[in-house]
Design an enzyme around this catalytic site. Structure first.
Site, PDB file in Angstrom:
ATOM      1  N   HIS A  19     -11.027   0.023  -5.792  1.00 47.62           N
ATOM      2  CA  HIS A  19     -10.434   1.167  -4.858  1.00 47.62           C
ATOM      3  C   HIS A  19      -9.492   2.119  -5.491  1.00 47.62           C
ATOM      4  O   HIS A  19      -9.786   3.495  -5.303  1.00 47.62           O
ATOM      5  CB  HIS A  19      -9.705   0.476  -3.814  1.00 47.62           C
ATOM      6  CG  HIS A  19      -9.449   1.433  -2.752  1.00 47.62           C
ATOM      7  ND1 HIS A  19     -10.141   1.980  -1.737  1.00 47.62           N
ATOM      8  CD2 HIS A  19      -7.855   1.594  -2.132  1.00 47.62           C
ATOM      9  CE1 HIS A  19      -9.323   2.789  -1.140  1.00 47.62           C
ATOM     10  NE2 HIS A  19      -8.085   2.424  -1.260  1.00 47.62           N
TER      11      HIS A  19
ATOM     12  N   ASP B  27       0.775  -1.231   0.057  1.00 48.29           N
ATOM     13  CA  ASP B  27       0.215  -0.145   0.065  1.00 48.29           C
ATOM     14  C   ASP B  27       0.736   1.290   0.149  1.00 48.29           C
ATOM     15  O   ASP B  27       2.046   1.237  -0.087  1.00 48.29           O
ATOM     16  CB  ASP B  27      -0.974  -0.080   1.146  1.00 48.29           C
ATOM     17  CG  ASP B  27      -0.319   0.302   2.592  1.00 48.29           C
ATOM     18  OD1 ASP B  27       0.970   0.029   2.555  1.00 48.29           O
ATOM     19  OD2 ASP B  27      -0.939   0.447   3.408  1.00 48.29           O
TER      20      ASP B  27
END
Lengths: 460, 100
Positions: free
Chosen positions: A320, A186
């Site tokens: 996302h 991430d």
């Protein structure tokens, strides 16, 4: 600005910054080191004098953004909530100059943030939502030893200071491989900020004018955003939306199991939800199979747009990363993507992702992420993102579907994967991240911290 | 969106309808088409200019809440209508193919 150090990371190319880096807190511009370790400390101020004493003690230890690309030394940031500014004795006319959403706090803005149901502030864990959070300290470092050092230093300033009440400390640390609690790499895509002094990485997009992220500089419209008063308090400061999420790892794994019969199918579905494989490789550049070398390369893993994927057959419209940064996707109404970006500092806590955790109990294991969302208008941007880009799909033409990773799913929710000849719609998607708390903070400049620390009682 | 001159061309009504939040609607306009807005709004008395941080306050101050507002399909946003149009075309194409 002449004392900037050489960049630590080889891939960052430094230019002359035009921002007042010595005034801006390091956390605004400095990315987490890899690996990263640290803690968030939440404090209540019961006595204004003690609170100002604390700020005077802490300020010399708060790192500025000068040389922000170097994350080898541990650093500390200080943020103050509206209740905190009141508790510190900031004058009333100054308090009134802060934006409405900041003044009432994150819990009171639940309706604007879509924080209902599971995410309703009445379900939050204390101290969140109690109104008692006044000061938030965040310590970042790249080793256990440095973490202990910076935490010991911070605690030395507030422990045994009568009138300062510690509400809680949340340790955080990178998972092996820098993965988030659902097992994905991430923190890849951050907005590039004009004048910060570093050449953007390929794919980071055009530099966005600094005023969108730091108060006192021109924003995308060419003028500075409204700033709290007096000037010394507002300038070079910014706002932070802190949100603490619990990752429901069991629910996530059960969803993958229910809709993928082989490991390959499950990993492809996992990639479709995010828009990246777990390695960080974007679907737009690696549509069929994972490419871990691509995922690990910061010069390549973000270097794409959606020009060749107008139908979402590589990265689904609802995934996302396409929601959080639609880049050049066709949106359903006039939108300037650059004014809806946030700097994010994600910090994971709890045990690493376990691909075999399938139980309901696994959903309750304390594990998740605390995000710091930073912008000169963090409240407005966070509320916009929550309403339009996370808990709705209208903006990108997919009806009322929500963000599959951080959205709050309604009963019977679905996720659509565009495909030839016909799309696949996966039913029964659940809420994989439950909000356990949050607050809006102001992250003042170093001069502003000194200004608050040196306020005298008569100024009230 | 509509622009109506009235009172012998001394006043102007600017009416617009949109899906979503007021602030971001205005923000995106300011960011993307500021000059168009300033051309239209420049004749307004006291208009500070679209780039002025006070522009939104000006709009709010002069905004009049409608006495009535009829929406035939309150559940359908513009983007939804466009999506249903695409879906309708695709369905026709599909039906044509199975029964030419």
């Amino acid at each position: 600005m002449s004392s900037v150090q050489e960049p630590a990371a080889g891939e960052l190319s430094v230019q002359a910054p035009t921002l007042d880096l010595h005034e801006i807190q390091a956390t605004v511009l400095r990315q987490r080191p890899a690996p990263y370790l640290g803690a968030h400390m939440l404090l209540r101020v019961d006595d204004a004098r003690a609170g100002r004493e604390l700020l005077r003690r802490l300020t010399p230890h708060v790192d500025s953004a000068a040389g922000w690309w170097n994350a080898a030394s541990p650093w500390l940031s200080v943020a103050v909530s509206y209740a905190g500014l009141e508790a510190l004795g900031v004058p009333a006319d100054s308090l009134q100059s802060f934006p409405e959403a900041f003044r009432v706090g994150m819990a009171a803005r639940a309706r604007h943030l879509g924080d209902e149901g599971l995410n309703d502030p009445k379900n939050w864990r204390p101290p969140y939502g109690t109104g008692e959070i006044h000061i938030g300290l965040s310590a970042f470092s790249d080793s256990e030893e440095k973490r202990s050092q910076v935490l010991a230093m911070a605690r030395e300033q507030y422990e045994r200071l009568p009138g300062i009440h510690p509400l809680g400390m949340q340790d955080f640390g990178a998972q092996p491989g820098d993965l988030n609690p659902l097992g994905y790499k991430d923190g890849i895509d951050q907005p590039a900020i004009e004048g910060s002094g570093v050449e953007p990485l390929p794919g980071q997009g055009p530099r966005i004018r600094a005023g969108e992220f730091i108060l006192g500089y021109p924003g995308e419209a060419g003028v500075p955003l409204p700033m709290p008063e007096p000037d010394v308090l507002g300038r070079n400061g910014t706002f932070v939306g802190l949100r603490k999420y619990q990752s429901r790892v069991g629910a996530f794994n059960r969803f993958l199991q229910a809709h993928g019969s082989t490991e390959e199918e499950r990993e492809l579905l996992a990639a479709k939800l995010v828009g990246r494989w777990r390695s960080g490789a974007p679907l737009t550049l690696a549509p069929e199979v994972d490419d871990p070398a691509l995922g690990a390369d910061p010069r390549r893993n973000n270097d794409f747009d959606y020009a060749n994927d107008p139908h979402g057959r590589q990265a689904p419209f609802g995934c996302h990363i396409r929601r959080m940064n639609p880049r050049n996707s066709k949106l359903s109404r006039l939108t300037d993507v650059n004014i809806h970006r946030l700097i994010r500092r994600g910090t994971t806590y709890g045990p690493p992702y376990d691909p075999n955790a399938l139980s309901v109990e696994a959903d309750e294991v304390p594990r998740g992420a605390i995000f710091l969302f930073i912008s000169a208008k963090a409240m407005a941007t966070l509320e916009f993102l929550q309403q339009e880009w996370i808990n709705d799909g209208n903006f990108i033409g997919i009806g009322d579907e929500r963000d599959p990773i951080i959205g709050l799913q309604e009963e019977g929710a679905s996720f659509t994967i565009p495909k030839e000849p016909v799309r696949r719609r996966v039913h029964g998607i659940e809420t994989f991240h439950v909000l356990q708390g949050g607050e809006y903070f102001f992250m003042p400049s170093l001069s502003a911290l000194r200004w608050i620390g040196n306020l005298v009682e008569t100024e009230r | 969106m509509r622009f109506v001159f009235f009172d012998n061309d001394t006043r102007m009504l600017f009416a617009t309808s949109f899906d979503g939040d007021w602030d971001t609607y205005i923000d995106d306009f300011i960011a993307l088409i500021p000059d168009y807005l300033d051309i239209i709004d420049s004749a307004w008395e006291g208009w500070p200019g679209i780039r002025n941080p006070g522009a939104k306050d000006y709009i709010v101050k002069h905004q009049i809440t409608a006495e009535g507002w009829f929406v035939a399909n309150p559940e359908l946003t513009l983007a939804e209508i466009q999506r249903l149009q695409r879906l309708g075309k695709a369905t026709d194409e599909f039906l044509d193919k199975i029964n030419p």
